[in-house]
Design a protein around this motif. Sequence first.
Motif: not given
Length: 546
Positions: A320-324
Amino acid sequence: MDGITPAEATRIPADDECVLPYMLQRRAERQPDQTWVVFDDLSSWTNRQALDRMRAMGAGLQQAGIGLDDKVLVWMPNGKLALNTWFSLNAVGAVCVSINTAYKGGVLEHVIGNSDARVMLCHPDLADRLLELGNLSKLAIVYTEAGKAASDAARFAAAGLELRSLDQLECAPDPALPVAGLKPWNVQAICYTSGTTGPSKGVLSTYHHLYSMGYECCYGVGPDDRYLVNIPLFHVAATLVVYGALARNASIAVMGPFKTDTFLQTSKSLGATCCILLGSMAGFLMRSPEKESDRDHLLRRVMVVPLELDAPAMSARFGFNVYTVFNMSEVSCPLRSEDNPVVRGSCGQVRPGIQARLVDRNDCEVALGSPGELILRSDLPWTMSHGYYKNPEATASAWRNGWFHTGDVMRVDAEGNYFFVDRVKDSIRRRGENISSFEVEAEVLAFPGIFEAAVIGVPSDLGEEDVLAVVVPKPGHAICNETLLTFLQGRLPYFMVPRYIHHLAELPKTATAKVEKHVLRSQALQATAWDREGAGFSVKRDSLRG
């Protein structure tokens, strides 16, 4: 990033675009049979069913005399009742004041008193904690499970509380609800965040504030997505997800406490495609043994806050794509990253509609690359909290010179990436919970035999911090660490109970008698600091049935 457009950045959304009960009503009118929420028992509500439930409880709340601007305490774990209570309170124009289910003792007493609430909706397993308080302020009526209300009415009446059954709030749906006239700038909730040099503060949150926070934090989410609500609804990290999904026409799935070994399978069974993981949760997942089932889920976007690990590595492992993002209860997602950021440790960049500066103690801007306190303001009104309830001094301090002062020291690079450096304010961050050192110190000092104490945060091997209490015994007294912790367990939420205890003959102080906590931090984990985990002393959270 699909945040607000330039045109949207110059206007406050229409009432039915950002006022919570109106948003649900509009959605039910347009797509009545669309699934809105799935619960961990796999039951679900359509938009129309959710609207009917909101109108039914709302009618009961009105019959109970609850209406516009009334503050109502909500003290319960995630589930159908917690979600519907929030929406129903807003449907009658009331202000939802959710309380952390771990609260007890002085922390709980302060929140009840500060809120001015006369009514509470309470989980039956929590109600007895109210009887332990010395001052219930204006609180007079507690709605709880029917069996509890019937069996314990006399005991609570002796303490000045009227117990009522939650069943009394269930009426026929009232088609006149939600009430007319609610505006984006009306207060929809008060969220209590950790204190810094004093007790916890009640963050005033308008509809447009939480709408902006949810919409911006949940960027990249669309109608085909289901956002997992895997954080308690008394946390803004959960309410923003609900609001963001509603604003972006997605659905939600509400689950109980996070468990590393079953999290991915649970998310799959609920059909979740997006979720938020606190830094410690993400750390637990990454440290778990790799398995063939690591990609056996439906998640495609995961927000990790704070992002202290290797995002591309997490993305490669789980698919999955990870962002913050950087966010606080008072603001609205001012910083966001791209997907799978390669700049490790970044909190993201400033999003459209927000202005940010890094300043010194006199609010003068620091040089590029130098550390300074992050201060913020928005292009639109009501995008951030406008103050702290019944605390004008804290409001004036936080908003001095027309900018909101976050209390977080950061630095920014030439590409506009912001990096967390330290905290100006004296708070501790443990596994997603903000902890007031002031409040922990107050309870430590209540223990017989302690002359003075200081509480600090120290680095945790799971990310963020653990709590360390430095204690100075009174002359002639010896402090037993296990006895002190047993005492604190009865007075503090589980997450505030110190992991480490360090004994000193005196605390280091400045010439003006202020405790030098920076000195304590530099000496924090000496060999003499006692570790309850190493000693086998267990502190667990209370298990509540939903």
